[in-house]
Scaffold this active site. Structure first.
Site, PDB file in Angstrom:
ATOM      1  N   ASP A 169       0.828  -1.203   0.000  1.00 31.90           N
ATOM      2  CA  ASP A 169       0.000   0.000   0.000  1.00 31.90           C
ATOM      3  C   ASP A 169       0.861   1.251   0.000  1.00 31.90           C
ATOM      4  O   ASP A 169       2.038   1.235   0.387  1.00 31.90           O
ATOM      5  CB  ASP A 169      -0.936   0.009   1.211  1.00 31.90           C
ATOM      6  CG  ASP A 169      -0.184  -0.022   2.539  1.00 31.90           C
ATOM      7  OD1 ASP A 169       0.614  -0.955   2.742  1.00 31.90           O
ATOM      8  OD2 ASP A 169      -0.382   0.884   3.378  1.00 31.90           O
TER       9      ASP A 169
ATOM     10  N   GLU B 179      -0.101  -1.139   5.735  1.00 30.65           N
ATOM     11  CA  GLU B 179       0.943  -0.723   6.671  1.00 30.65           C
ATOM     12  C   GLU B 179       0.794   0.745   7.021  1.00 30.65           C
ATOM     13  O   GLU B 179       1.043   1.154   8.159  1.00 30.65           O
ATOM     14  CB  GLU B 179       2.329  -0.997   6.064  1.00 30.65           C
ATOM     15  CG  GLU B 179       3.492  -0.756   7.022  1.00 30.65           C
ATOM     16  CD  GLU B 179       4.019   0.679   7.013  1.00 30.65           C
ATOM     17  OE1 GLU B 179       4.848   1.005   7.883  1.00 30.65           O
ATOM     18  OE2 GLU B 179       3.606   1.490   6.150  1.00 30.65           O
TER      19      GLU B 179
END
Length: 374
Positions: free
Chosen positions: A71, A133
């Site tokens: 991400d 994350e």
């Protein structure tokens, strides 16, 4: 494919934190399949996001994990000088969202796969790519929980956050929460008939400020900057108009803890202040939005010695930002941070990585896999 070509493909997939990530997971899985490596797609509880885990070499043995997150933060800043989701080259610099944080590392891992696969490993190399994350390491715990069924107990993990390819031994842990206080709305001329949510939240904020100040003289670790744990209120939203008693206010608070200190425990005085309001008629909601432990790896750990030997760089004792490394260490896996790029370029317009950094990281990963199997 070269690391640069892989990076171009990865950044073209806008895998923004908190959104479905099937596209990026599918691309990585297809790439690995093209090299004869089976990827296990591990859906998270959200249902629309997944981690990815793959093994190169024998299934048995204490292997090496190469770990990173898929991400990226949003790219909504108006000062981008090019499309943030299209790789743009300018000399040695490659611009796009996620180039440094941290699709550059993912690209290097994938570019190294053919050489690692051809090396005839006697111990496995695992690829562990996570989701979300950037919202507090929310995806990787689900993958770590499944490690016993995915592989033999790993010996070490390299988390490729941007560090200039200098090994990092420690970082602070973090806990964060969203606090919602609900009162009763009314006209400001009759506050006696209402319940002011902002006034209630003021007591919670006072507790946060007091806790923050107390930490400056509490337990210290001089490897960190600052050398103590910290706490702050980062956002607050509430109220509609000056002549309306506000019935709702939301604040977000975070704590960053030195090694050996529980970040969740640091938020305890703030939570207690919020919960005391319930006895006075306020509605109170406390929602955890992040929780991960600190990292503290011994300088003589085998993976630290290996990376120091391969990079020739003196390790950085500690950084104050957090990563997924602490979660791997908490699960019994020696973890270290080492990746291409610079954390100072992350989360900014015109984020970039240099071609030379990609090349150096790909070579390092190939050499690390071989030395780990020596």
């Amino acid at each position: 494919m070269s690391a640069e070509e892989i990076l171009a493909a990865l950044v073209a997939i806008p895998s923004v934190v908190g959104r479905p990530n099937a596209a990026v997971v599918g691309w990585v899985a297809d790439y690995l399949a093209g090299h004869g490596v089976e990827a296990k797609v591990l859906p998270g509880p959200e249902g629309d996001r997944a981690n990815l885990f793959a093994t190169i070499g024998p299934a048995e043995g204490a292997g090496l994990i190469l770990s990173g997150h898929m991400d990226v933060v949003p790219a909504e800043e108006p000062t981008w000088t090019s499309d943030p989701f299209r790789l743009r080259a300018d000399g040695d610099k490659l611009y796009a969202r996620g180039t440094s944080d941290m699709k550059g590392f993912l690209a290097c891992v994938l570019a190294a796969v053919p050489a690692i696969k051809a090396a005839g490993l006697c111990r496995p190399v695992h690829i562990a790519f996570s989701y979300d994350e950037e919202s507090g390491c929310r995806g990787v715990p689900h993958m770590i929980a499944r490690l016993p069924e995915l592989c033999a107990a790993p010996a070490a993990a390299v988390i490729g956050e941007p560090s200039g390819l200098v090994p990092v031994l420690a970082h602070k842990g973090k806990a964060a929460a969203r606090i919602e206080i609900r009162g009763k709305s009314g006209h400001s001329s009759r506050p006696d008939l209402a319940l002011n949510a902002i006034h209630g939240m003021a007591e919670v904020l006072a507790a946060a400020v007091a806790a923050s100040e107390a930490l400056t003289t509490a337990e210290r670790d001089e490897t960190f900057a600052p050398p103590y744990s910290t706490l702050q209120v980062g956002t607050i939203r509430g109220g509609d108009a000056l002549n309306i008693v506000p019935d709702r206010v939301v604040a977000e608070v975070e704590a960053r803890a030195i090694a050996g200190v529980s970040p969740v425990a640091l938020l305890g005085p703030v939570r207690a202040a919020a919960e005391r309001l319930a006895a006075r008629g306020y509605g109170v909601d406390w929602t955890e939005i992040a929780d991960y432990p600190a990292l503290a790896l011994a300088p003589d750990a085998p993976i630290a010695r290996a990376l120091v030997g391969l990079t020739g760089a003196r390790p950085i004792p500690a950084v104050s930002y957090g990563t997924e490394a602490g979660l791997f260490q908490a699960a019994g896996v020696d973890a270290i941070i080492c990746g291409p790029g610079d954390i100072g370029r992350a989360h900014k317009p015109d984020e970039y990585i240099e071609r030379g950094e990609l090349a150096a990281c790909t070579r390092l990963l190939e050499r690390l896999a071989l030395s780990f199997n020596a």
